[in-house]
Design an enzyme around this catalytic site. Structure first.
Site, short mmCIF file in Angstrom:
data_model
loop_
_atom_site.label_atom_id
_atom_site.label_comp_id
_atom_site.label_asym_id
_atom_site.label_seq_id
_atom_site.Cartn_x
_atom_site.Cartn_y
_atom_site.Cartn_z
N TYR A 1 13.37 -11.16 -11.52
CA TYR A 1 12.16 -10.69 -11.28
C TYR A 1 10.98 -11.31 -12.08
N GLU B 1 7.39 -7.91 -17.67
CA GLU B 1 8.65 -8.51 -17.69
C GLU B 1 8.57 -9.71 -17.86
N TYR C 1 16.06 -13.62 -2.56
CA TYR C 1 14.97 -12.80 -2.18
C TYR C 1 13.96 -12.39 -3.12
N ILE D 1 0.81 -1.09 0.14
CA ILE D 1 -0.09 -0.08 0.14
C ILE D 1 0.78 1.28 0.14
N GLY E 1 3.65 1.54 -1.63
CA GLY E 1 4.35 1.69 -2.77
C GLY E 1 3.98 2.74 -3.91
N GLN E 2 4.32 2.93 -5.03
CA GLN E 2 3.56 3.84 -6.01
C GLN E 2 2.44 3.38 -6.34
N ASP F 1 4.24 -9.01 6.13
CA ASP F 1 5.31 -9.25 4.93
C ASP F 1 5.02 -10.45 4.40
N ALA G 1 5.73 -6.53 -4.06
CA ALA G 1 7.00 -7.30 -4.58
C ALA G 1 8.39 -6.54 -4.42
N GLN G 2 9.41 -7.24 -4.59
CA GLN G 2 10.47 -6.72 -4.84
C GLN G 2 10.61 -6.41 -6.30
N LEU H 1 0.07 -5.83 -4.35
CA LEU H 1 0.93 -5.02 -5.12
C LEU H 1 2.22 -5.17 -4.41
N SER I 1 3.38 -8.79 -14.55
CA SER I 1 4.42 -8.05 -15.40
C SER I 1 4.65 -8.24 -16.68
P1 NAP Z 1 6.74 -0.25 -5.70
O1 NAP Z 1 6.68 1.24 -5.67
O2 NAP Z 1 8.18 -1.12 -5.62
O3 NAP Z 1 5.98 -0.98 -4.31
C1 NAP Z 1 6.34 -2.31 -4.00
C2 NAP Z 1 5.43 -2.31 -2.64
O4 NAP Z 1 5.75 -3.60 -2.06
C3 NAP Z 1 6.15 -1.26 -1.56
O5 NAP Z 1 5.03 -1.05 -0.76
C4 NAP Z 1 7.20 -2.33 -0.81
O6 NAP Z 1 6.96 -2.04 0.51
C5 NAP Z 1 6.28 -3.46 -0.70
N1 NAP Z 1 6.98 -4.67 -0.65
C6 NAP Z 1 8.09 -5.14 -1.14
N2 NAP Z 1 8.65 -6.43 -0.69
C7 NAP Z 1 7.61 -6.72 0.41
C8 NAP Z 1 7.43 -7.72 0.99
N3 NAP Z 1 8.12 -9.03 1.08
N4 NAP Z 1 6.63 -7.99 1.92
C9 NAP Z 1 5.65 -6.71 1.82
N5 NAP Z 1 5.41 -5.69 1.07
C10 NAP Z 1 6.44 -5.65 0.41
O7 NAP Z 1 6.02 -0.95 -6.90
P2 NAP Z 1 5.09 -0.36 -7.72
O8 NAP Z 1 5.56 0.60 -8.98
O9 NAP Z 1 3.76 0.34 -6.97
O10 NAP Z 1 4.28 -1.69 -8.42
C11 NAP Z 1 3.17 -2.38 -7.64
C12 NAP Z 1 3.19 -3.69 -8.38
O11 NAP Z 1 3.06 -3.87 -9.35
C13 NAP Z 1 4.51 -4.69 -7.86
O12 NAP Z 1 4.21 -5.99 -7.56
C14 NAP Z 1 5.19 -4.58 -9.24
O13 NAP Z 1 5.97 -5.56 -9.47
C15 NAP Z 1 3.93 -4.62 -10.10
N6 NAP Z 1 4.31 -4.14 -11.53
C16 NAP Z 1 4.79 -2.76 -11.40
C17 NAP Z 1 4.86 -2.06 -12.83
C18 NAP Z 1 5.43 -0.71 -12.92
O14 NAP Z 1 5.68 -0.36 -14.00
N7 NAP Z 1 5.24 -0.04 -11.78
C19 NAP Z 1 4.65 -2.90 -13.94
C20 NAP Z 1 4.02 -4.20 -14.09
C21 NAP Z 1 3.99 -4.83 -12.50
P3 NAP Z 1 8.33 -1.17 1.06
O15 NAP Z 1 8.11 0.43 0.92
O16 NAP Z 1 8.61 -1.53 2.47
O17 NAP Z 1 9.72 -1.49 0.16
O1 G4F Z 2 12.69 1.84 -15.32
P1 G4F Z 2 13.27 0.61 -15.14
O2 G4F Z 2 14.22 0.09 -14.22
O3 G4F Z 2 12.03 -0.45 -15.47
P2 G4F Z 2 11.95 -1.97 -15.84
O4 G4F Z 2 13.26 -2.69 -15.88
O5 G4F Z 2 11.47 -1.96 -17.35
O6 G4F Z 2 10.87 -2.48 -15.12
C1 G4F Z 2 9.94 -1.84 -14.59
O7 G4F Z 2 8.86 -2.37 -15.47
C2 G4F Z 2 8.31 -3.58 -15.33
C3 G4F Z 2 7.24 -3.97 -16.43
O8 G4F Z 2 7.70 -3.99 -17.77
C4 G4F Z 2 7.80 -3.70 -13.90
F1 G4F Z 2 7.42 -5.17 -13.86
C5 G4F Z 2 9.11 -3.59 -12.89
O9 G4F Z 2 8.57 -4.08 -11.59
C6 G4F Z 2 9.42 -2.03 -12.99
O10 G4F Z 2 8.48 -1.47 -12.85
O11 G4F Z 2 14.24 0.39 -16.72
C7 G4F Z 2 13.61 0.61 -18.03
C8 G4F Z 2 14.64 0.60 -19.04
C9 G4F Z 2 15.40 -0.62 -18.79
O12 G4F Z 2 15.61 -1.15 -20.19
C10 G4F Z 2 16.66 -0.32 -18.38
O13 G4F Z 2 17.89 -1.02 -18.85
O14 G4F Z 2 15.66 1.79 -18.72
C11 G4F Z 2 16.87 1.16 -18.88
N1 G4F Z 2 17.84 1.99 -18.28
C12 G4F Z 2 18.93 2.66 -18.76
N2 G4F Z 2 19.82 3.21 -17.77
C13 G4F Z 2 18.02 2.43 -16.92
C14 G4F Z 2 18.91 3.02 -16.73
N3 G4F Z 2 16.98 1.76 -15.73
C15 G4F Z 2 17.22 2.07 -14.42
N4 G4F Z 2 16.33 1.56 -13.49
N5 G4F Z 2 18.40 3.10 -14.12
C16 G4F Z 2 19.26 3.40 -15.40
O15 G4F Z 2 20.17 3.89 -14.85
#
Ligand code: NAP
Ligand code: G4F
Length: 321
Positions: A150, A126, A94, A8, A10-11, A57, A81-82, A79, A124
């Site tokens: 991941y 991914e 982890y 909750i 997280g973003q 957790d 996740a690491q 929501l 995702s």
């Molecule tokens: P985020 O900002 O990294 O938030 C993740 C949340 O999960 C945080 O609240 C974090 O708490 C919590 N968390 C991590 N490990 C945990 C554990 N072991 N037990 C309980 N809580 C834990 O991610 P988000 O961008 O909001 O994404 C939300 C979900 O959508 C995630 O599952 C992510 O993988 C998935 N997703 C995201 C995207 C994207 O582009 N944003 C795309 C596809 C899927 P802490 O603050 O304590 O770390």
């Molecule tokens: O912003 P990113 O780290 O996101 P990534 O790896 O695409 O993953 C995100 O999207 C997934 C859905 O497709 C989610 F499931 C996942 O939880 C997460 O939210 O990287 C985006 C792109 C990558 O190709 C990365 O290699 O940007 C490239 N990049 C280039 N320089 C970088 C950097 N990414 C990061 N984080 N930092 C850099 O300096």
């Protein structure tokens, strides 16, 4: 309705909590213990008095049972996740525990306590790895071929969701979400790193933006739009698996060009690359086709790539002033 959100703070969790409060629901959430408790809730501080928070957790089965018993939810949004792909190479074990096994813990806890509770799993793009259809799009039937710990962990959770749906007739929906961002995005993800650092450069606080791979492409939408899709999917009569994406792909270079253009920064002067920001394996291009979601729910993204980056730049200008 009682709704429980893991992740909750997280973003996405923070925007989803706002949306659910606006809709008049009772919002419950699991947060992890942190030695600096104020850091833990910075994204939800403004609504904290309206939330019911429990320490827990996903790797701690007992804490999930306790949160389910206390909150008595009709819906759980998973929501938590690491969620950082590059960090998943540094902490693969982890990541599997939290992102993969963590979902199994939740599904099993729901099955034991009350299998009528509906579950949303944040799956995702991914999971696709470098797999795509002939036209470059990823769809629900595009084969999965993850290339990161991941992505593999998310695929485990995705299949577990389907298995609980089929085996126990539970309502478990997978939203296959493509990248989505906002000012609340962690600053070690690409978009917010670019926006924050570019504003720092424009204010003379730092000299250079240092990135990894400049050529990869992603389908970037806004988190506020995507939490609406999560809610819409959970209003359907039947559980399903559906892609949520804008259908438009941009390169890392496009993100830099838009943000540097907005701040009138010179790319040659202020942009560098360093292999330390690259991953051992990389997805070259993601672009989602989300007609299933759009037809089922009427959802469509409202915030463009450019509007989103502008909002993020404006946020950092205000914040860093
Ligand atoms: P985020 O900002 O990294 O938030 C993740 C949340 O999960 C945080 O609240 C974090 O708490 C919590 N968390 C991590 N490990 C945990 C554990 N072991 N037990 C309980 N809580 C834990 O991610 P988000 O961008 O909001 O994404 C939300 C979900 O959508 C995630 O599952 C992510 O993988 C998935 N997703 C995201 C995207 C994207 O582009 N944003 C795309 C596809 C899927 P802490 O603050 O304590 O770390
Ligand atoms: O912003 P990113 O780290 O996101 P990534 O790896 O695409 O993953 C995100 O999207 C997934 C859905 O497709 C989610 F499931 C996942 O939880 C997460 O939210 O990287 C985006 C792109 C990558 O190709 C990365 O290699 O940007 C490239 N990049 C280039 N320089 C970088 C950097 N990414 C990061 N984080 N930092 C850099 O300096």
């Amino acid at each position: 309705m009682n709704v429980l959100i893991t992740g909750i703070n997280g973003q996405d969790g923070s925007y989803l909590a706002e949306l659910l409060l606006e809709l008049g629901h009772n919002v419950h959430g699991i947060v992890r213990r942190n030695s600096q408790s104020e850091n833990q809730t910075s994204r939800i501080e403004h609504i904290r008095h309206q939330l019911n928070l429990y320490y827990g957790d996903l790797t701690d089965f007992a804490s999930i049972i306790t949160a389910l018993k206390k909150s008595e939810p009709q819906i759980v949004f998973n929501l938590a996740a690491q969620s950082h792909v590059k960090i998943s190479f540094e902490q693969p074990v982890y990541t599997m525990q939290a992102t993969g096994l963590g979902f199994l813990n939740l599904a099993e806890a729901v099955r034991i306590i009350n299998p009528a509770i509906k579950i949303f799993q944040a799956s995702s793009s991914e999971m696709f790895g470098n797999s795509s259809d002939g036209d470059g799009f990823q769809r629900e039937l595009t084969p999965f071929a993850p290339v990161s710990p991941y992505g593999i962990a998310k695929l485990m959770a995705y299949q577990t969701a389907i298995n609980y749906r089929d085996s126990y007739n539970m309502f478990v929906t997978n939203g296959i979400f493509f990248n989505h961002e906002s000012p609340r995005r962690g600053t070690n993800f690409l978009t917010n790193k670019v926006c924050k650092t570019a504003v720092e450069i424009s204010q003379g606080k730092t000299d250079a933006l240092v990135l990894g791979n400049m050529h990869t492409r992603r389908d970037w939408g806004h988190s506020k739009d995507y939490v609406k899709a999560m809610w819409a999917l959970m209003q359907l009569e039947k559980p399903t698996d559906a892609i949520c994406a804008t259908g438009i792909t941009h390169s890392v270079g496009d993100v830099v060009d838009h943000v540097f253009g907005r701040l009138k920064l010179n790319r040659t002067q202020h942009l560098r690359t360093d292999r330390k920001f690259e991953r051992p394996t990389e997805i070259l291009s993601l672009c989602g086709e989300s007609s299933k979601l759009r037809n089922l729910t009427g959802w469509k993204p409202e915030i463009s790539f450019e509007q989103m980056l502008d909002e993020m730049v404006d946020y950092w200008i205000k914040e860093l002033n």
